[in-house]
Write a protein that holds these residues in place. Structure first.
Motif, PDB file in Angstrom:
ATOM      1  N   ARG A 111      -7.252   6.903  -8.748  1.00  0.00           N
ATOM      2  CA  ARG A 111      -6.298   5.664  -8.878  1.00  0.00           C
ATOM      3  C   ARG A 111      -5.932   4.997  -7.535  1.00  0.00           C
ATOM      4  O   ARG A 111      -6.232   5.675  -6.558  1.00  0.00           O
ATOM      5  CB  ARG A 111      -5.196   5.736  -9.774  1.00  0.00           C
ATOM      6  N   CYS A 112      -5.451   3.741  -7.523  1.00  0.00           N
ATOM      7  CA  CYS A 112      -5.007   3.066  -6.352  1.00  0.00           C
ATOM      8  C   CYS A 112      -3.750   3.667  -5.980  1.00  0.00           C
ATOM      9  O   CYS A 112      -2.570   3.689  -6.731  1.00  0.00           O
ATOM     10  CB  CYS A 112      -4.939   1.528  -6.821  1.00  0.00           C
ATOM     11  N   HIS A 113      -3.864   3.962  -4.766  1.00  0.00           N
ATOM     12  CA  HIS A 113      -2.537   4.575  -3.948  1.00  0.00           C
ATOM     13  C   HIS A 113      -1.263   3.360  -4.228  1.00  0.00           C
ATOM     14  O   HIS A 113      -0.071   3.861  -4.301  1.00  0.00           O
ATOM     15  CB  HIS A 113      -2.619   5.016  -2.752  1.00  0.00           C
ATOM     16  N   THR A 114      -1.517   2.084  -4.330  1.00  0.00           N
ATOM     17  CA  THR A 114      -0.639   1.137  -4.114  1.00  0.00           C
ATOM     18  C   THR A 114      -0.341   0.748  -5.432  1.00  0.00           C
ATOM     19  O   THR A 114       1.189   0.635  -5.872  1.00  0.00           O
ATOM     20  CB  THR A 114      -1.136   0.040  -3.331  1.00  0.00           C
ATOM     21  N   CYS A 115      -1.171   0.456  -6.365  1.00  0.00           N
ATOM     22  CA  CYS A 115      -0.752  -0.292  -7.549  1.00  0.00           C
ATOM     23  C   CYS A 115      -1.100   0.457  -8.826  1.00  0.00           C
ATOM     24  O   CYS A 115      -0.588   0.361  -9.780  1.00  0.00           O
ATOM     25  CB  CYS A 115      -1.443  -1.631  -7.871  1.00  0.00           C
ATOM     26  N   GLY A 116      -1.515   1.609  -8.635  1.00  0.00           N
ATOM     27  CA  GLY A 116      -1.677   2.756  -9.558  1.00  0.00           C
ATOM     28  C   GLY A 116      -2.884   2.472 -10.665  1.00  0.00           C
ATOM     29  O   GLY A 116      -3.383   3.248 -11.466  1.00  0.00           O
TER      30      GLY A 116
ATOM     31  N   ARG B  25     -11.279   0.853  -1.909  1.00  0.00           N
ATOM     32  CA  ARG B  25     -10.009   0.006  -1.720  1.00  0.00           C
ATOM     33  C   ARG B  25     -10.254  -0.731  -3.040  1.00  0.00           C
ATOM     34  O   ARG B  25     -11.162  -0.991  -3.617  1.00  0.00           O
ATOM     35  CB  ARG B  25     -10.029  -1.157  -0.722  1.00  0.00           C
ATOM     36  N   CYS B  26      -8.897  -0.803  -3.493  1.00  0.00           N
ATOM     37  CA  CYS B  26      -8.797  -1.541  -4.945  1.00  0.00           C
ATOM     38  C   CYS B  26      -8.831  -2.951  -4.701  1.00  0.00           C
ATOM     39  O   CYS B  26      -8.582  -3.359  -3.297  1.00  0.00           O
ATOM     40  CB  CYS B  26      -7.172  -1.141  -5.513  1.00  0.00           C
ATOM     41  N   ARG B  27      -9.017  -3.794  -5.841  1.00  0.00           N
ATOM     42  CA  ARG B  27      -9.021  -5.264  -5.732  1.00  0.00           C
ATOM     43  C   ARG B  27      -7.468  -5.595  -5.005  1.00  0.00           C
ATOM     44  O   ARG B  27      -7.258  -6.823  -4.280  1.00  0.00           O
ATOM     45  CB  ARG B  27      -9.105  -6.112  -6.758  1.00  0.00           C
ATOM     46  N   CYS B  28      -6.304  -4.822  -5.126  1.00  0.00           N
ATOM     47  CA  CYS B  28      -5.086  -5.237  -4.546  1.00  0.00           C
ATOM     48  C   CYS B  28      -5.130  -4.726  -3.112  1.00  0.00           C
ATOM     49  O   CYS B  28      -4.043  -4.991  -2.396  1.00  0.00           O
ATOM     50  CB  CYS B  28      -4.008  -4.606  -5.131  1.00  0.00           C
ATOM     51  N   GLY B  29      -5.941  -4.260  -2.692  1.00  0.00           N
ATOM     52  CA  GLY B  29      -6.023  -3.734  -0.933  1.00  0.00           C
ATOM     53  C   GLY B  29      -5.830  -2.340  -0.778  1.00  0.00           C
ATOM     54  O   GLY B  29      -5.936  -1.969   0.218  1.00  0.00           O
TER      55      GLY B  29
HETATM   56 ZN    ZN Z   1      -4.467  -1.400  -6.308  1.00  0.00          ZN
END
Ligand code: ZN
Ligand code: NAD
Length: 246
Positions: A125-130, A150-154
């Motif tokens: 999962r994304c560390h920032t947005c989950g 990286r996730c699309r949120c960066g």
């Molecule tokens: Zn994310």
């Protein structure tokens, strides 16, 4: 009667068993544990690699470590110990398994009520947005910072495990605690009981009047408080339970 026979006898008549497992549950499936002499990556302490600090400060080492750990899961299957626990659940004796393992082997063995309090290596999962991501993302070698997944949120895509420095999943933990508080016996298998809060569950069981049983290769801090301590290998001890003639 030796400790092993006493344990097998108790397991045949227990009514509400909770099992707490650690890395030693899976070593007979071919997955190394952390703290034994053949444990994972002896030159680094687990706290150093499996941590939020490592993810953020030493990402190349972190991703290499998890790529290595994911690779270890390839071709690994549940062992007779995992299968015996799944059978105890089908028989209505085992209420749930609380596991510190992230390998998914209890579920693969057919156990249904499994609380993975340290998360799962089979998810990302994304560390920032989950947001969830395919775990395959973590299999690509990362040799420079520009290649970090990286996730699309960066944000960084990271394994779905609980890292040192993080809270445990509240839901799984509170269910685990409730189960331990209401069990007849807690069977601890293959854990050095050095990582909290998992290591506090045996105390909780005892305080609520449950019996404590241990299967471990090496001594644990709770041996002195346990009714039965079997010094041995999980699959060797539990495996014969499910063989029909026994
Ligand atoms: Zn994310
Ligand atoms: P640990 O490495 O600290 O302790 C493992 C214990 O199991 C040791 O006391 C060892 O003597 C014992 N052991 C080894 N093989 C055994 C066997 N066949 N039968 C019975 N006992 C055996 O592991 P831990 O207490 O689980 O804590 C380490 C942390 O590392 C946990 O948080 C866990 O999430 C993580 N981890 C998970 C895996 C996995 O998912 N398979 C593997 C390594 C580490």
């Amino acid at each position: 009667m030796d400790a092993k026979d006493r344990l097998i006898q108790e397991l045949r008549r227990v009514e509400r068993l909770v099992v707490l497992t650690g890395a030693g549950m899976s070593t007979e499936s071919g997955l190394p544990d952390f703290r034994s002499k053949d444990g994972l990556w002896r030159k680094h302490r687990p706290e150093e690699l499996a941590s939020v600090d490592a993810l953020l400060q030493r990402p190349l080492l972190f991703y290499e470590f998890y790529r290595y750990r994911l690779g270890l899961l390839d071709g690994v299957a549940p062992n007779p110990g995992h299968l015996a626990l799944a059978e105890l659940e089908r028989q209505g004796k085992l209420h749930c398994i609380v596991t510190q393992n992230v390998d998914g082997l209890h579920t693969q063995a057919g156990s249904r009520n499994v609380y993975e309090i340290h998360g799962s290596l089979r998810q990302a999962r994304c560390h920032t947005c989950g947001r969830s991501h395919p775990v395959e993302t973590l299999r690509k070698p990362v040799t420079s910072l520009s290649e970090l997944p990286r996730c699309r949120c960066g944000g960084l895509i990271r394994p779905g495990v609980v890292l040192f420095g993080e809270m445990l999943p509240e839901d799984a933990l509170s269910r685990a605690i409730a189960a331990v508080e209401t069990c007849d016996a807690l069977l601890v298998i293959g854990t050095s009981l050095q990582v909290y809060p998992a290591a506090s569950l045996p105390r909780l069981a005892l305080d609520h009047g449950a019996r404590l049983w241990v299967i471990n290769l090496t001594p644990t801090p709770y041996d002195a408080f346990a009714d039965i301590v079997v010094t041995g290998k999980a699959a060797e001890v539990l495996g014969p339970m499910t063989r029909p003639h026994e």
